[in-house]
Every structure is written in structure tokens, then in C-alpha cells.
Design a protein around this motif. Structure first.
Motif, PDB file in Angstrom:
ATOM      1  N   TYR A 257      32.889  49.974  36.388  1.00  0.00           N
ATOM      2  CA  TYR A 257      32.696  50.861  37.536  1.00  0.00           C
ATOM      3  C   TYR A 257      32.804  50.108  38.869  1.00  0.00           C
ATOM      4  N   LEU A 258      32.413  48.836  38.897  1.00  0.00           N
ATOM      5  CA  LEU A 258      32.493  48.070  40.137  1.00  0.00           C
ATOM      6  C   LEU A 258      33.910  48.115  40.708  1.00  0.00           C
ATOM      7  N   PHE A 259      34.904  47.881  39.851  1.00  0.00           N
ATOM      8  CA  PHE A 259      36.292  47.853  40.307  1.00  0.00           C
ATOM      9  C   PHE A 259      36.872  49.264  40.423  1.00  0.00           C
ATOM     10  N   GLN A 260      36.500  50.140  39.486  1.00  0.00           N
ATOM     11  CA  GLN A 260      37.052  51.503  39.481  1.00  0.00           C
ATOM     12  C   GLN A 260      36.678  52.265  40.745  1.00  0.00           C
ATOM     13  N   TRP A 261      35.401  52.257  41.095  1.00  0.00           N
ATOM     14  CA  TRP A 261      34.957  53.067  42.229  1.00  0.00           C
ATOM     15  C   TRP A 261      35.260  52.409  43.566  1.00  0.00           C
ATOM     16  N   TYR A 262      35.345  51.091  43.603  1.00  0.00           N
ATOM     17  CA  TYR A 262      35.835  50.420  44.807  1.00  0.00           C
ATOM     18  C   TYR A 262      37.256  50.886  45.080  1.00  0.00           C
ATOM     19  N   ALA A 263      38.078  50.936  44.021  1.00  0.00           N
ATOM     20  CA  ALA A 263      39.475  51.364  44.160  1.00  0.00           C
ATOM     21  C   ALA A 263      39.570  52.815  44.621  1.00  0.00           C
ATOM     22  N   LEU A 264      38.760  53.693  44.045  1.00  0.00           N
ATOM     23  CA  LEU A 264      38.816  55.104  44.417  1.00  0.00           C
ATOM     24  C   LEU A 264      38.431  55.316  45.874  1.00  0.00           C
ATOM     25  N   PHE A 265      37.433  54.573  46.351  1.00  0.00           N
ATOM     26  CA  PHE A 265      37.032  54.726  47.747  1.00  0.00           C
ATOM     27  C   PHE A 265      38.148  54.265  48.681  1.00  0.00           C
ATOM     28  N   CYS A 266      38.872  53.220  48.276  1.00  0.00           N
ATOM     29  CA  CYS A 266      40.033  52.788  49.073  1.00  0.00           C
ATOM     30  C   CYS A 266      41.073  53.905  49.131  1.00  0.00           C
ATOM     31  N   TYR A 267      41.312  54.531  47.991  1.00  0.00           N
ATOM     32  CA  TYR A 267      42.309  55.607  47.956  1.00  0.00           C
ATOM     33  C   TYR A 267      41.887  56.772  48.852  1.00  0.00           C
ATOM     34  N   TRP A 268      40.674  57.266  48.691  1.00  0.00           N
ATOM     35  CA  TRP A 268      40.240  58.443  49.444  1.00  0.00           C
ATOM     36  C   TRP A 268      40.235  58.187  50.953  1.00  0.00           C
ATOM     37  N   GLN A 269      39.871  56.985  51.355  1.00  0.00           N
ATOM     38  CA  GLN A 269      39.791  56.685  52.783  1.00  0.00           C
ATOM     39  C   GLN A 269      41.174  56.508  53.417  1.00  0.00           C
TER      40      GLN A 269
END
Length: 425
Positions: A257-269
């Protein structure tokens, strides 16, 4: 004698989960419209991560606390989890109504904090609600149905943004308000407020909760007799105790989750700013395009969520989850290099498969291995695993994009794709 939960029909599980559509409509607006609103109000690319601090902080504080409190709650009239759905939906709906009227950046950021409190209050008990109601044989189906409504809610949010921009955006320049927030965007927020409260009410009215056992009721009643200060601290003690006893699988999931959700926040922003750079379009056009793309991947999620259930049974939850992360990595890395207006939607199919798995499979795996009486607090801890990476992203990615990625939204999206690949490995 152990209580055996009855199997529920397709439509019973549907009614139980439909409230998630309204919650996710609100999250869809956050994913696609909030950062462009910040930009309309004067925010720069390197400021966007820190302006999104509300989501991680409120998720970190609210979700595990609400989970622990709802585990110890019971009302013969209102139930255990449903009061929290209603309170959260009401707060969220009021914030959505007010959001497009934000006169300045600080006001919009403040509203985002309150909106996230409402959404997190409603969402966390919803995860536990599914585990409470369904026997183990139906858990994967129940959480994938929830994943379907995640997709449906975000699809409706994003398609509303795209359609309102298409219908009303072209003739708006002359009547633009001083805040610079396009007036066509107001309509999506009004629709979200309506969806949030009505779908939650549908689930609350259509789905009775399973009463606690006599032993659970005894524990709840004993808790009510404790001094106020002890009752206040009890949820925090439960959270720390649950973390210390957490199964090894959940520690491994936390790393993913550390890498998965960091990546998703980059995408959404950065998806809308990326389109400004890669397609050389204006901010409003990029917002409309981003909404259509986000709606597309969530439409894929809505269609494919239940199709993953037999695949997960055949190949295992873990293998399907890993594949979904690799597909998400391919989607993000390829996006900035696609200039064609049609082909740019192909990566959204891959991201949709990934999102369908992310929003259902991990919860099903966790729900099977945690004690039923602590399901609420453990679902809150799973959501802590989501918001901690988001918090890290909000405080670290501003300097990263400014000093290492040349303040480029294109590089931010590629960075997110690399993190998805690391999560899969």
C-alpha cells in the motif's frame, strides 16, 4: 452456539452496497475537480500535494476511531454502523453544496478538510458493514460489489463534469465569476450532494443489521458504565492493541500500500496538469478531458469488478491483485506519450482493472483473517495503511516535483507508474 450468517441474494447485497455510490461520487469530485479548483484559485503545481493534506490526516484520525467506536455501538433502532453512514453523508452533502462557492484558496482547502471528515465517517463503517452481514463464502462477492459501486459513483461524478463542461463551458467566458471557478462545475457538486445523502438513505432503510450476540451486548453495556475518560481513551487503546496483534499478512499489505497509494495520489493530483502539458490544451479543456478519462477507468471498474470474483477463486486473490498493479503501472507510464485523443483512453482500461482489484480484493483477504468482533477497528487500520502513504506523498512530493522532476506533471505521472510497478514486485 455460533451464529451462522444467512446467505444474501444478489439484490440484498446490491441494496446493502448502493450507499457506496454516493460516497464515491464525492470522492470522484475530489479526485478530478478539487485540484483544478485549487489551480483556478491560484495554486501552483508544487503546492498541490500539500493542499491535499486533508485526506490523509482525516483518514488517519477518523477512520480507525470510527471503526473502534462503531464496534462498541448498538442501537435497537439505528443499528451499529448505520448511524455513522448518515452523519457522514449529511456532513459531506453540505460541504459539496458549499464547495464551488469558495471565494479564495484558503476557504476551499478548509472545506476539503470538513468534506473528508464526512466521507471518512461514512466510508469506514461501510467496509465493516459488509463483513458483519455476509458469510465468508460471500465476502469476495460483497466487496467486489462494493468495488462496482466505487466505479459507478466515480463514473457518474466524472461524466457529469465532462458533460456539464461540454454543454455549458463554451459560452461561459463572458460570465466568469471573480473566483475563476467555472459555473458549470457547480452543477456536478450539487448532483454529488444529492447522490451522497439519497443513496446512503436507501441502504440504511433497505438493510437491517445483525444484532450483536449476548456476549457482545454484555461488553457494550459494561463499556457504557465506564467513566467518560476511560470510554474516550478506549478506542485508542483498541487501535494500538489491534496493531500489535496484527496478522503478518497485513504488515506485508502495508508495504504494498505504501507504493500503491503514493502512486494513486500522484495520478489524481497531476492528471489534469499533465494533459495541459502533453496535449497543449487550456485548464478547462484539460479538466473536461481528465474527467472523461477518470470516468472511463471507473466505468471499466464498474463492468469488471464482479468479473474478477471467479478469476480470484480460480487463480487466487493474490495473483489477480499483483497483475492489477502491473497493469496500473503500464497505464501511468504510457499516458504522457499518447497524443491521440482516442488512444489515450486505452491505458484507462488497464487502470480500471487495477482499481477494481484494489478496491475489493485486499478487503476480502483481510476480512477473512481478522476477528469478527474487531472487524471495524481492523478495517480502520487498513484505511490507515492507505492514508499514511498519502500523507507521506503530500509532504514529500512537492519538493520532489519541484527539484527532481523539473515541476513537470508529465514526470509526476511517470513517477507514479514506477511506484505501481514497485508495489507489484
Amino acid at each position: 452456539m455460533k451464529f451462522i450468517k444467512p446467505k444474501l441474494s444478489f439484490w440484498q447485497i446490491w441494496n446493502m452496497n448502493i450507499g457506496f455510490l454516493g460516497i464515491q461520487f464525492s470522492f470522484g469530485l475530489q479526485q478530478t475537480a478539487v485540484n483544478p479548483i485549487f489551480s483556478f484559485l491560484g495554486a501552483h503545481n508544487d503546492q498541490l500535494p500539500l493542499l491535499n493534506l486533508a485526506g490523509p490526516i482525516t483518514g488517519l484520525l477518523i477512520q480507525p476511531l470510527i471503526g473502534a467506536i462503531s464496534d462498541k455501538t448498538w442501537s435497537p433502532r439505528w443499528g451499529r454502523r448505520k448511524p455513522f453512514f448518515l452523519i457522514g453523508a449529511l456532513i459531506g452533502s453540505l460541504c459539496l453544496l458549499a464547495f464551488p462557492y469558495s471565494p479564495a484558496l484558503w476557504f476551499a482547502v478548509g472545506l476539503l478538510w470538513i468534506l473528508d471528515v464526512g466521507n471518512n465517517t461514512a466510508m469506514e463503517p461501510y467496509r465493516a458493514f459488509v463483513g458483519d452481514k455476509l458469510p465468508e463464502s460471500q465476502l469476495t462477492f460483497g466487496f467486489q460489489m462494493q468495488s462496482l459501486f466505487v466505479g459507478a459513483g466515480i463514473v457518474l461524478a466524472n461524466f457529469s463534469i465532462f458533460l456539464f463542461q461540454d454543454w455549458f463551458g463554451s459560452s461561459e467566458n463572458a460570465s466568469q465569476t471573480a473566483t475563476s471557478i467555472p459555473t458549470w462545475l457547480y452543477y456536478s457538486f450539487f448532483l454529488g450532494a444529492f447522490a451522497s445523502i439519497t443513496t446512503i438513505l436507501w441502504s440504511v432503510l433497505k438493510t437491517p443489521e445483525i444484532p450483536p450476540s449476548d456476549k457482545e451486548l454484555e461488553v457494550i453495556e459494561l463499556g457504557k458504565k465506564e467513566p467518560f475518560w476511560n470510554r474516550t481513551l478506549e478506542p485508542l487503546k483498541e487501535i494500538f492493541a489491534a496493531i500489535s496483534d496484527m496478522p503478518k499478512f497485513m504488515w506485508r499489505l502495508a508495504t504494498v500500500y505504501l507504493f500503491q497509494w503514493y502512486a494513486l495520489f500522484c495520478y489524481w493530483q497531476f492528471i489534469a496538469p499533465m494533459l495541459v502539458e502533453s496535449l497543449n490544451v487550456g485548464k478547462e479543456a484539460a479538466l473536461g478531458k481528465a474527467a472523461l478519462m477518470n470516468g472511463s477507468y471507473n466505468f471499466a471498474t464498474m463492468i469488471l469488478a464482479l468479473a474478477l470474483v471467479p478469476l480470484a477463486k480460480k487463480f487466487s486473490n493474490k495473483k489477480i491483485y499483483v497483475l492489477s498493479l502491473f497493469l496500473s503501472a503500464i497505464a501511468l507510464v504510457s499516458l504522457p506519450f499518447i497524443k491521440n485523443d482516442i488512444l489515450i483512453f486505452l491505458p484507462m482500461l488497464f487502470l480500471g482493472i487495477g482499481w477494481a482489484a484494489m478496491m475489493g480484493i485486499p478487503y476480502a483477504m483481510v476480512s477473512k483473517i481478522v476477528p469478527q468482533g474487531k472487524r471495524g477497528v481492523y478495517m480502520g487500520i487498513v484505511n490507515m495503511m492507505i492514508v499514511i502513504p498519502m500523507f507521506i506523498q503530500t509532504i514529500t512530493f512537492g519538493p520532489i516535483i519541484k527539484y527532481l522532476l523539473h515541476n513537470s506533471a508529465i514526470n509526476a505521472i511517470i513517477f507514479g507508474g514506477v511506484f505501481f510497478a514497485i508495489a507489484a514486485i
